[in-house]
Design a protein around this motif. Sequence first.
Motif, short mmCIF file in Angstrom:
data_model
loop_
_atom_site.label_atom_id
_atom_site.label_comp_id
_atom_site.label_asym_id
_atom_site.label_seq_id
_atom_site.Cartn_x
_atom_site.Cartn_y
_atom_site.Cartn_z
N GLU A 121 0.83 -1.20 0.00
CA GLU A 121 0.00 0.00 0.00
C GLU A 121 0.87 1.26 0.00
N TYR A 122 1.97 1.20 0.71
CA TYR A 122 2.92 2.33 0.74
C TYR A 122 3.49 2.59 -0.66
N TYR A 123 3.88 1.50 -1.35
CA TYR A 123 4.42 1.65 -2.70
C TYR A 123 3.36 2.17 -3.67
N THR A 124 2.13 1.70 -3.50
CA THR A 124 1.05 2.16 -4.36
C THR A 124 0.83 3.66 -4.23
N ASP A 125 0.83 4.13 -3.00
CA ASP A 125 0.66 5.57 -2.76
C ASP A 125 1.81 6.37 -3.38
N LYS A 126 3.03 5.85 -3.28
CA LYS A 126 4.18 6.54 -3.87
C LYS A 126 4.05 6.61 -5.40
N LEU A 127 3.59 5.51 -6.00
CA LEU A 127 3.46 5.49 -7.45
C LEU A 127 2.36 6.42 -7.93
N LYS A 128 1.28 6.54 -7.16
CA LYS A 128 0.17 7.43 -7.54
C LYS A 128 0.62 8.89 -7.62
N GLU A 129 1.67 9.24 -6.87
CA GLU A 129 2.18 10.61 -6.91
C GLU A 129 2.87 10.92 -8.24
N LYS A 130 3.31 9.85 -8.94
CA LYS A 130 4.11 10.04 -10.16
C LYS A 130 3.39 9.60 -11.43
N SER A 131 2.40 8.70 -11.30
CA SER A 131 1.84 8.09 -12.49
C SER A 131 0.32 8.00 -12.40
#
Length: 375
Positions: A121-131
């Motif tokens: 979930e942490y990685y998903t949130d990080k990716l949503k910031e960029k893509s």
Amino acid sequence: MNTSQDLDKQTKAPNLFEYATSELTQDAFLSWLFEHIRLNTSGAPHRMAERLLHLILEKYQSIDLTFEYPRLSDYSMKKIKQQWKNIDLLITFSSNVGSENIHIILEDKVNSGESRKKQLEYYTDKLKEKSTGTIIPVLFKTGYASEKEKDDFENRNLVFIGYEDIYDLFSPYEQEFMEDVILKSWWSYFCERYYDPIEKAKELPIENYTSLNCFREEIKDEAYPEQIVFKVLTDYLFENLHDHFLTKPFRFQGKGHVDWHYALSRATWKSKERNISVHIYFKWDTRKFSLILKTAPYRYKPLKKLKGEDRESYMASRDAIKEELKNHQVGHWKENNQYLQIAHRKGLSDTPMGQLKTEMERELKEIARVIDTFM
């Protein structure tokens, strides 16, 4: 049919994966496998990669009912990134007929758990910031995962690919693996290192005449997952006590080592008024077994922080339980004078297990009656 043994008969060459055993190696293998899709190669690795990709998409569709299963011919795999923002594998597909992107975050595990709480979930949130686009979080684990772990992944709406999924997906196509030495070597290693030991551990026989020491010697050189071994053993030893105790198996991480614990207690064995809680623990640190009776303050504190009335009430309650046990003279148990541990079972590891099981059932019920009277 033992897959790894059958494959080993067909080749005497050393297996690279027996020497490269880390999760980074598995990352590299999965990247190599999916790269066959990106490059649109022909052959077994491409077919295996597509089958794994289809499984991921099918599982995600069952999680997100709004997700429309894509035709892969309408998408192109743009890139595979390793360790982007600490993500093991980030696989990106772009639509050939629109602007939609599909991102697969693949966290790769061998035997370990997540390195942080809600890691995907942490990685998903990080990716949503960029893509933008659909993000599919996947946990790919070749080692054993308990039913509790799998339930947790399901409740978190993660795609979980476990050792059973891997075996069921790939095993019908073993003959295809002969086309490619890397694929054949990985499959042979997966079966020998993970699938076969897990399945064998589940069926591990417990003989009434053997002791815990002999049992430990028999399994010490095997690749059986410790969690399964411990469950098989405790299921045998304590199978008749589930109606008498609350039971809980768990893994305890100490300083430089791991202990497996099986806790027995009762809901009434915790008293705020008397400032005490009581548990019985069956422990295995992979070197030895022990069965101990422990007390602790109602709200646990280290001894040096336990002061005043809290200390007096706990010590009085602990000593009272010790005195009651001494008066009842429960066989095979020796009194201890530690802060927490107040008694342990002697002769645990050398007694034949059938006899040990019978004796422990009787002794634990007697100890429970003593504690119930006090609490």
